[in-house]
Design an enzyme around this catalytic site. Structure first.
Site, PDB file in Angstrom:
ATOM      1  CG  HIS A   1      -0.434   0.249   2.654  1.00 22.00           C
ATOM      2  ND1 HIS A   1      -0.099  -0.662   3.502  1.00 22.00           N
ATOM      3  CD2 HIS A   1      -0.236   1.273   3.250  1.00 22.00           C
ATOM      4  CE1 HIS A   1       0.230  -0.260   4.303  1.00 22.00           C
ATOM      5  NE2 HIS A   1       0.400   0.973   4.344  1.00 22.00           N
TER       6      HIS A   1
ATOM      7  CB  SER B   1       3.388   1.680   5.863  1.00 23.41           C
ATOM      8  OG  SER B   1       2.116   1.286   6.162  1.00 23.41           O
TER       9      SER B   1
ATOM     10  CG  ASP C   1      -0.145  -4.030   2.847  1.00 27.85           C
ATOM     11  OD1 ASP C   1       0.115  -3.440   1.841  1.00 27.85           O
ATOM     12  OD2 ASP C   1      -0.347  -3.414   3.845  1.00 27.85           O
TER      13      ASP C   1
END
Length: 396
Positions: free
Chosen positions: A118, A226, A148
């Site tokens: 993402h 992230s 992901d």
């Protein structure tokens, strides 16, 4: 009551028209002139029993940061997203641009870097900033939205790359000390400490697929973390920090973060390097876990999964699996009655929809599987050959 919200932990900043890139559900703006600093919290971490930490004692957070932080990078992605249609567009397609930022870490001297999918979703250009502040272009070698995870690659010539050691989450226990290194809110080189809070969590990937065996930690993780590493007391990567629970109170950490296990990444890395994508097996059903909440239905078995839908032309359809046709509502949940109950895959018990998904995902497209089912109160076995999972499907 506050609303629970689990969000990916990338940060997006707008370049045009206040647009926030879809890669960042945490809607937090970080400007290009954010002051960067290193935050290090020194704390003792317990030594591993295998003796690989250090002769004479446990490594501290400072020790681990000094050893592993040079392998962590700051990822910036210029993204282009299709804008929502507007009556003022006169039918002309509109696109908007933005910047997503996150973290990543070097895994080898060849310049391969792991991050979250993402973070680079919709990216037209990706750069990474190394520990020595050099900024270099990166290529998206492969991406797997269902886990992901994404693999980036930079040209290693002339760079002093410091790959991190990849460990395993298989032997991790609740209470084990961990550290997270990343770039929360654009504050590069930030370290936080904590413990493994829980294991075997399940989170949703950007495409709606479930990610299993996820590690929960109380090490502070925020937007911008992230793709960064979750590291054990021996300095080995055991997970990729991906999402946080906000409790509905905002976008910051409340002490509940989730990391995709590094074992998942190690399993798919060969396919990402070779094909740029991951080919997963697909059965073609949606199902409902049979548990105590369905006891009033008088189903012929107390465990298994009740087939809700069967995709036309799927392996499940070719095997002859049946979905029910009678709608019902139990405890506010809508369901379909009368379908087959799947109890096993290749003799391995299926006690939940997650079990079914995991067992199918453990196969490759083209593999033949035997499904143990209950139909009309009688047990039988169906055989089918699995196919490749269609893009963005929500069934297993």
């Amino acid at each position: 009551m506050s609303k629970r919200l689990i969000v990916p932990v990338a940060v997006a900043s707008a370049l045009l028209g206040g647009f926030l890139a879809a890669a960042a559900v945490a809607l937090l703006h970080v400007g290009e002139h954010t002051t960067t600093k290193t935050v290090v919290q020194q704390a003792p971490l317990a030594a591993q029993a295998d003796g690989r930490v250090r002769t004479g004692g446990a490594m501290t957070a400072r020790d681990l940061y000094k050893r592993d932080s040079p392998g962590v990078v700051f990822v910036r992605a210029d993204v282009v997203q299709q804008a929502q249609p507007s009556p003022f567009d006169f039918g002309m397609p509109q696109t908007q641009q933005g910047t997503a930022t996150g973290s990543g870490f070097v895994i080898d001297k060849a310049g391969n870097i792991l991050t979250n999918a993402h973070v680079v979703d919709g990216a037209v250009k990706v750069t990474v900033q190394l520990a020595d502040k050099q900024v270099v272009d990166a290529k998206v070698v492969g991406k797997d939205v269902s886990s992901d995870l994404a693999l980036l690659r930079i040209d290693p010539d002339g760079l002093n790359l410091r790959p991190l050691e990849l460990g395993s989450a298989k032997d991790v226990q609740v209470g084990d000390p961990v550290i997270a290194i990343g770039n929360p809110f654009g504050l590069d080189r930030t370290l936080t400490t904590g413990v493994v809070s829980a294991l075997q969590r399940r989170i949703s990937a950007p495409d709606g697929q479930g990610i299993s065996n996820v590690i929960q930690t109380d090490a502070a993780i925020n937007p911008g973390n992230s793709g960064g590493p979750l590291i054990d007391a021996a300095g080995r990567v055991i997970g990729i920090n991906s999402q946080i629970e906000t409790g509905g109170s905002g976008n910051g950490s409340i002490g509940i973060g989730f990391a995709v296990p590094i074992d998942t990444a190690k399993q798919i890395l060969p396919q990402l390097k070779q094909d740029g994508t991951v080919h997963r097996a697909y059965l073609g059903v949606s199902s409902l876990t049979i548990d105590g909440s369905l006891s009033a239905l008088g189903l012929p078995t107390k465990t298994g999964v009740l087939v809700q839908t069967v995709q036309a032309g799927s392996p499940a359809a070719k095997a002859g699996l049946h979905a029910g046709g009678q709608s019902a509502e139990i405890g506010g949940t809508e369901l379909v009655l009368g379908g087959d109950i799947i109890e096993a895959v290749d003799g391995k018990p299926v006690t939940s929809s997650d079990d079914l998904s995991a067992l199918i995902s453990g196969h490759k497209p083209g593999d033949e599987v035997k499904l143990g089912i209950v139909r009309g109160g009688k047990r039988q076995t169906l055989t089918t050959k699995l196919a490749s999972r269609p893009a963005a499907t929500e069934v297993g």
